[in-house]
Motif scaffolding. Structure first.
Motif, short mmCIF file in Angstrom:
data_model
loop_
_atom_site.label_atom_id
_atom_site.label_comp_id
_atom_site.label_asym_id
_atom_site.label_seq_id
_atom_site.Cartn_x
_atom_site.Cartn_y
_atom_site.Cartn_z
N ARG A 73 0.83 -1.28 -0.01
CA ARG A 73 0.04 -0.06 0.09
C ARG A 73 0.86 1.30 -0.04
NH1 ARG A 73 -3.78 -0.45 5.10
NH2 ARG A 73 -4.57 1.53 4.07
N GLY A 74 0.30 2.41 -0.45
CA GLY A 74 1.00 3.64 -0.32
C GLY A 74 -0.24 4.67 -0.69
N GLU A 75 0.25 5.93 -0.35
CA GLU A 75 -0.61 6.98 -0.26
C GLU A 75 -0.05 8.22 -0.91
OE1 GLU A 75 -3.78 8.13 0.47
OE2 GLU A 75 -4.43 6.27 0.74
N GLN A 76 -0.54 8.94 -1.70
CA GLN A 76 -0.10 10.33 -2.35
C GLN A 76 0.98 9.90 -3.14
OE1 GLN A 76 -0.32 12.62 1.60
NE2 GLN A 76 -1.12 14.07 0.09
N ILE A 77 2.20 10.66 -3.13
CA ILE A 77 3.29 10.46 -3.96
C ILE A 77 4.08 9.25 -3.59
CG2 ILE A 77 4.87 11.94 -2.48
CD1 ILE A 77 5.13 11.38 -6.52
N ASP A 78 4.12 8.86 -2.21
CA ASP A 78 4.69 7.50 -1.69
C ASP A 78 3.92 6.51 -2.57
OD1 ASP A 78 5.16 9.78 -0.10
OD2 ASP A 78 6.00 8.15 1.37
N GLY A 79 2.70 6.40 -2.87
CA GLY A 79 2.15 5.33 -3.50
C GLY A 79 2.44 5.21 -5.14
N ARG A 80 3.12 6.26 -5.51
CA ARG A 80 3.82 6.15 -6.92
C ARG A 80 5.26 5.84 -7.09
NH1 ARG A 80 -0.41 7.15 -10.57
NH2 ARG A 80 -2.04 8.45 -9.57
N VAL A 81 5.60 5.33 -5.64
CA VAL A 81 7.06 5.10 -5.67
C VAL A 81 6.91 3.57 -5.22
CG1 VAL A 81 9.43 5.22 -4.44
CG2 VAL A 81 7.84 7.43 -5.12
N ALA A 82 8.14 2.80 -5.53
CA ALA A 82 8.23 1.11 -5.35
C ALA A 82 8.76 1.07 -3.89
CB ALA A 82 9.17 0.66 -6.50
N LYS A 83 7.94 1.69 -3.25
CA LYS A 83 8.36 1.49 -1.47
C LYS A 83 8.77 0.08 -1.23
CE LYS A 83 8.04 5.91 0.10
NZ LYS A 83 9.02 6.49 1.07
N GLN A 84 9.66 -0.14 -0.58
CA GLN A 84 9.95 -1.61 -0.01
C GLN A 84 11.07 -1.53 0.98
OE1 GLN A 84 12.92 -2.87 -3.33
NE2 GLN A 84 11.64 -1.30 -4.32
#
Length: 217
Positions: A73-84
């Motif tokens: 899951r991700g919100e805002q700009i963080d949701g557009r990044v492959a957070k991991q």
């Protein structure tokens, strides 16, 4: 960008991305791993136009294994990044005691393995509404729990060092109030911080995420 340096980093320097490899070599950091991209078969790949998460682990010592876990899951700009979260298993040299060498005792182990894990979780932003930052807080808690499960999967293979930018305020349960620069109680620990530490401790003991409640959950 979150960079984790394992071993004595020296005086590498260098601000430009193009200089990064050369700066690492000058510092003696011969080994590295970086963020993984979402596979085209990943549900997140098709749901979002993902950008690189910017995670890097640099090491003076040999990296013998790598793994990663994309956050769900991700919100805002963080949701557009492959957070991991990413993990490098590092082969660390062990000192051999002088008496062992002098006495020619049975061969001593010369290396040990260490799992180095880093991450950068969902942020909350000063210009957000309270409602948006509450959604961000919920996502960050979910990511911390997913991180704990990732740590637990590897806890049996080697000791683990877990670092990164967690975006967790340790001293306030209300991040929105904190961003407005209201007075923060510095004498207590936030429920979100307790959840993160409790989940990671359980994971490192091999028990997975046994945390409960708090921190926007």
């Amino acid at each position: 960008t979150t960079t984790t340096i394992f071993g004595d980093g020296g005086d590498g320097g260098g601000d430009d991305a193009d200089d990064g490899d050369e700066a690492a070599r000058r510092a003696g950091l011969r080994y590295h791993v970086t963020s993984a991209y979402a596979s085209a078969t990943s549900a997140r790949f098709w749901r979002f136009p993902l950008f690189d998460a910017g995670l890097v682990i640099l090491s003076r010592y040999e990296i013998v294994a790598f793994d990663y876990d994309l956050y769900e899951r991700g919100e805002q700009i963080d949701g557009r990044v492959a957070k991991q979260a990413i993990m490098a298993t590092v082969r660390v040299p062990l000192p051999i005691p002088a008496h062992a060498r002098a006495l020619a005792v049975a061969p001593q182990p010369t290396h040990a393995l260490l799992n180095v894990i880093t991450t950068h979780t969902q942020a909350s932003y000063r210009d957000n509404s309270r409602e948006q930052n509450e959604r961000n807080d919920h996502v960050r808690v979910a990511q911390c729990r997913q991180l704990a499960r990732f740590v637990a999967r590897h806890a049996h293979t080697a000791p683990s060092l877990v670092v990164g930018d967690f975006n967790v305020c340790a001293r306030s349960d209300d991040l929105y109030a904190n961003t407005l620069r209201r007075r923060v109680d510095t004498q207590r620990v936030s429920s979100e911080y307790r959840l993160l530490i409790g989940a990671l401790r359980a994971a490192l003991r091999g028990g997975g995420d046994s945390s409960s409640g708090g921190g926007g959950s």
